[in-house]
Design a protein around this motif. Structure first.
Motif, PDB file in Angstrom:
ATOM      1  N   ILE A   1      -1.433   9.802   5.568  1.00 28.23           N
ATOM      2  CA  ILE A   1      -1.806   8.347   5.116  1.00 28.23           C
ATOM      3  C   ILE A   1      -3.187   8.319   4.654  1.00 28.23           C
ATOM      4  O   ILE A   1      -4.268   8.964   5.265  1.00 28.23           O
ATOM      5  N   ILE A   2      -3.451   7.804   3.714  1.00 29.02           N
ATOM      6  CA  ILE A   2      -4.779   7.734   3.025  1.00 29.02           C
ATOM      7  C   ILE A   2      -5.173   6.082   3.142  1.00 29.02           C
ATOM      8  O   ILE A   2      -4.477   5.095   2.847  1.00 29.02           O
ATOM      9  N   ILE A   3      -6.450   5.779   3.799  1.00 30.46           N
ATOM     10  CA  ILE A   3      -6.785   4.370   4.061  1.00 30.46           C
ATOM     11  C   ILE A   3      -8.190   4.038   3.270  1.00 30.46           C
ATOM     12  O   ILE A   3      -9.061   4.704   3.633  1.00 30.46           O
ATOM     13  N   LEU A   4      -7.937   3.160   2.257  1.00 28.25           N
ATOM     14  CA  LEU A   4      -9.224   2.781   1.468  1.00 28.25           C
ATOM     15  C   LEU A   4      -9.543   1.323   1.968  1.00 28.25           C
ATOM     16  O   LEU A   4      -8.872   0.716   2.561  1.00 28.25           O
ATOM     17  N   ARG A   5     -10.775   1.120   1.490  1.00 24.07           N
ATOM     18  CA  ARG A   5     -11.142  -0.565   2.017  1.00 24.07           C
ATOM     19  C   ARG A   5     -10.281  -1.172   1.294  1.00 24.07           C
ATOM     20  O   ARG A   5     -10.094  -2.507   1.680  1.00 24.07           O
ATOM     21  N   ASP A   6      -9.480  -1.027   0.324  1.00 21.46           N
ATOM     22  CA  ASP A   6      -8.743  -2.112  -0.581  1.00 21.46           C
ATOM     23  C   ASP A   6      -7.260  -1.693  -0.678  1.00 21.46           C
ATOM     24  O   ASP A   6      -6.448  -2.556  -1.212  1.00 21.46           O
ATOM     25  N   LYS A   7      -6.813  -0.654  -0.074  1.00 21.01           N
ATOM     26  CA  LYS A   7      -5.532  -0.425  -0.456  1.00 21.01           C
ATOM     27  C   LYS A   7      -5.255   0.755   0.634  1.00 21.01           C
ATOM     28  O   LYS A   7      -6.138   1.594   1.349  1.00 21.01           O
ATOM     29  N   GLU A   8      -3.783   1.107   1.010  1.00 22.82           N
ATOM     30  CA  GLU A   8      -3.317   2.215   1.831  1.00 22.82           C
ATOM     31  C   GLU A   8      -2.155   2.981   1.250  1.00 22.82           C
ATOM     32  O   GLU A   8      -1.367   2.409   0.471  1.00 22.82           O
ATOM     33  N   ILE A   9      -2.032   4.234   1.358  1.00 26.10           N
ATOM     34  CA  ILE A   9      -1.328   4.965   0.771  1.00 26.10           C
ATOM     35  C   ILE A   9      -0.498   6.142   1.636  1.00 26.10           C
ATOM     36  O   ILE A   9      -1.145   6.726   2.251  1.00 26.10           O
ATOM     37  N   LYS A  10       0.722   5.674   1.948  1.00 26.54           N
ATOM     38  CA  LYS A  10       1.463   6.805   2.754  1.00 26.54           C
ATOM     39  C   LYS A  10       2.208   7.872   1.871  1.00 26.54           C
ATOM     40  O   LYS A  10       2.737   7.534   0.930  1.00 26.54           O
ATOM     41  N   LEU A  11       1.843   9.056   2.285  1.00 34.46           N
ATOM     42  CA  LEU A  11       2.130  10.079   1.325  1.00 34.46           C
ATOM     43  C   LEU A  11       3.557  10.839   1.676  1.00 34.46           C
ATOM     44  O   LEU A  11       3.665  11.964   1.721  1.00 34.46           O
ATOM     45  N   VAL A  12       4.517   9.909   1.922  1.00 38.69           N
ATOM     46  CA  VAL A  12       5.844  10.603   2.314  1.00 38.69           C
ATOM     47  C   VAL A  12       6.935   9.694   1.649  1.00 38.69           C
ATOM     48  O   VAL A  12       6.564   8.364   1.387  1.00 38.69           O
TER      49      VAL A  12
ATOM     50  N   ASP B   1      -3.886  18.621   0.594  1.00 34.85           N
ATOM     51  CA  ASP B   1      -3.144  17.903  -0.397  1.00 34.85           C
ATOM     52  C   ASP B   1      -3.597  16.395  -0.435  1.00 34.85           C
ATOM     53  O   ASP B   1      -3.636  15.853  -1.529  1.00 34.85           O
ATOM     54  N   ALA B   2      -3.891  15.765   0.652  1.00 37.05           N
ATOM     55  CA  ALA B   2      -4.311  14.222   0.716  1.00 37.05           C
ATOM     56  C   ALA B   2      -5.658  14.046  -0.089  1.00 37.05           C
ATOM     57  O   ALA B   2      -5.816  13.093  -0.678  1.00 37.05           O
ATOM     58  N   VAL B   3      -6.621  15.221   0.170  1.00 41.93           N
ATOM     59  CA  VAL B   3      -7.830  14.952  -0.393  1.00 41.93           C
ATOM     60  C   VAL B   3      -7.443  15.219  -2.089  1.00 41.93           C
ATOM     61  O   VAL B   3      -8.360  14.528  -2.878  1.00 41.93           O
ATOM     62  N   LYS B   4      -6.753  15.888  -2.601  1.00 41.23           N
ATOM     63  CA  LYS B   4      -6.596  16.099  -3.939  1.00 41.23           C
ATOM     64  C   LYS B   4      -6.024  14.853  -4.673  1.00 41.23           C
ATOM     65  O   LYS B   4      -6.577  14.297  -5.599  1.00 41.23           O
ATOM     66  N   ILE B   5      -5.184  14.145  -3.765  1.00 46.76           N
ATOM     67  CA  ILE B   5      -4.628  12.798  -4.342  1.00 46.76           C
ATOM     68  C   ILE B   5      -5.766  11.823  -4.125  1.00 46.76           C
ATOM     69  O   ILE B   5      -5.856  10.878  -5.142  1.00 46.76           O
ATOM     70  N   LEU B   6      -6.627  11.948  -3.230  1.00 45.12           N
ATOM     71  CA  LEU B   6      -7.615  11.031  -2.910  1.00 45.12           C
ATOM     72  C   LEU B   6      -8.717  11.010  -4.159  1.00 45.12           C
ATOM     73  O   LEU B   6      -9.216  10.035  -4.784  1.00 45.12           O
ATOM     74  N   LYS B   7      -9.034  12.367  -4.614  1.00 44.80           N
ATOM     75  CA  LYS B   7      -9.914  12.380  -5.614  1.00 44.80           C
ATOM     76  C   LYS B   7      -9.537  11.861  -7.007  1.00 44.80           C
ATOM     77  O   LYS B   7     -10.143  11.467  -8.013  1.00 44.80           O
ATOM     78  N   SER B   8      -8.090  12.108  -7.158  1.00 42.30           N
ATOM     79  CA  SER B   8      -7.550  11.584  -8.193  1.00 42.30           C
ATOM     80  C   SER B   8      -7.434   9.893  -8.288  1.00 42.30           C
ATOM     81  O   SER B   8      -7.708   9.339  -9.431  1.00 42.30           O
ATOM     82  N   ILE B   9      -7.355   9.344  -6.988  1.00 43.46           N
ATOM     83  CA  ILE B   9      -7.233   8.052  -7.223  1.00 43.46           C
ATOM     84  C   ILE B   9      -8.658   7.513  -7.379  1.00 43.46           C
ATOM     85  O   ILE B   9      -8.715   6.372  -8.070  1.00 43.46           O
ATOM     86  N   LEU B  10      -9.813   8.175  -6.874  1.00 44.85           N
ATOM     87  CA  LEU B  10     -10.981   7.562  -7.325  1.00 44.85           C
ATOM     88  C   LEU B  10     -11.694   8.097  -8.361  1.00 44.85           C
ATOM     89  O   LEU B  10     -12.691   7.844  -8.798  1.00 44.85           O
ATOM     90  N   SER B  11     -10.973   8.899  -9.251  1.00 49.95           N
ATOM     91  CA  SER B  11     -11.338   9.920 -10.428  1.00 49.95           C
ATOM     92  C   SER B  11     -12.744  10.521 -10.112  1.00 49.95           C
ATOM     93  O   SER B  11     -13.856  10.446 -10.725  1.00 49.95           O
ATOM     94  N   PHE B  12     -12.875  10.982  -8.928  1.00 48.85           N
ATOM     95  CA  PHE B  12     -14.101  11.678  -8.368  1.00 48.85           C
ATOM     96  C   PHE B  12     -14.049  13.249  -8.589  1.00 48.85           C
ATOM     97  O   PHE B  12     -13.063  14.134  -8.571  1.00 48.85           O
ATOM     98  N   ASP B  13     -15.012  13.503  -9.492  1.00 52.91           N
ATOM     99  CA  ASP B  13     -15.152  14.997 -10.005  1.00 52.91           C
ATOM    100  C   ASP B  13     -16.815  15.542  -9.431  1.00 52.91           C
ATOM    101  O   ASP B  13     -17.175  16.477 -10.064  1.00 52.91           O
TER     102      ASP B  13
END
Length: 226
Positions: free
Chosen positions: A66-77, A144-156
């Motif tokens: 599970i990824i928890i951000l301040r404005d959203k939450e994503i369950k990765l299953v 795997d969760a970090v890869k998805i997190l970076k994509s969500i945030l467009s972090f490079d």
């Protein structure tokens, strides 16, 4: 971006894994300037108890489930996992193995005595944190969760991972800079770029303070990426 494990990294086992207030204050200050994520195998209900007052940029909990951000939450299953999990629970019950259920994964504490039986499970993946086991979907991990997190945030930008145990290996695999606390397992220190000279939260606290207070140290870290 700093990605830090919690148990035996931010929080000390001797303090029952309750994060120290001085560590909380530094992490919160750091999070005002740089992205900081707690990446833990822990369930949400325990983090609410153990990490009171801690306000990082976000959380990755249940070992990447599970990824928890301040404005959203994503369950990765997906829903298929929960059918698989039902069958796995029947197997654990058959063997008399005690467990607890998270929102995603199955926890087996002090599981080393059951290692042979757990390793026979084919429908899921087993990840270890010292002597504790986490049973989870095969496509779920901290990394795997970090890869998805970076994509969500467009972090490079530069990613720094801090950890201590086996389930931090996947986290380290997606980080530019790998940092082990002084109390980390030898195999984690062996794959680290930096080994801190203090245990647990004290090590992380001084590391973050050095980034905040010494621009030359931050520049040195950025050069490590190249």
């Amino acid at each position: 971006m700093v990605l830090s494990d919690f148990d035996r990294t931010l929080a000390d086992e001797k303090n029952n894994f309750i994060i120290k207030q001085e560590v909380v204050e530094v992490v919160n200050k750091f999070s005002e300037k740089f992205p900081f994520f707690v990446v833990t195998g822990r369930e949400r209900k325990y983090m609410n108890i153990l990490a009171k007052g801690l306000f990082p940029t976000g959380w990755i909990i249940e070992n990447g489930g599970i990824i928890i951000l301040r404005d959203k939450e994503i369950k990765l299953v997906d829903e298929k996992w929960y059918e698989v999990r039902k069958n796995l629970i029947k197997v654990l019950d058959k063997y008399g193995i005690k467990y607890s259920l998270g929102e995603v994964i199955v926890y087996v504490n002090s599981a080393i005595d059951y290692k042979d039986k757990l390793n026979k499970i084919n429908e899921a993946k087993i990840e270890w944190n010292r002597s504790d086991a986490m049973i989870m979907p095969k496509n779920v991990s901290k990394g795997d969760a970090v890869k998805i997190l970076k994509s969500i945030l467009s972090f490079d930008g530069v990613t720094i991972a801090i950890g201590d145990s086996q389930n931090d290996i996947s986290l380290f695999s997606v980080a530019d800079i790998k940092v082990a606390v002084a109390n980390a397992l030898p195999e984690i220190k062996a794959i680290s770029d930096i080994v801190l000279d203090k245990d647990d939260g004290m090590g992380v606290m001084y590391f973050l303070e050095k980034i905040l207070n010494e621009s030359s140290y931050l520049e040195k870290l950025i050069r490590l990426r190249k």
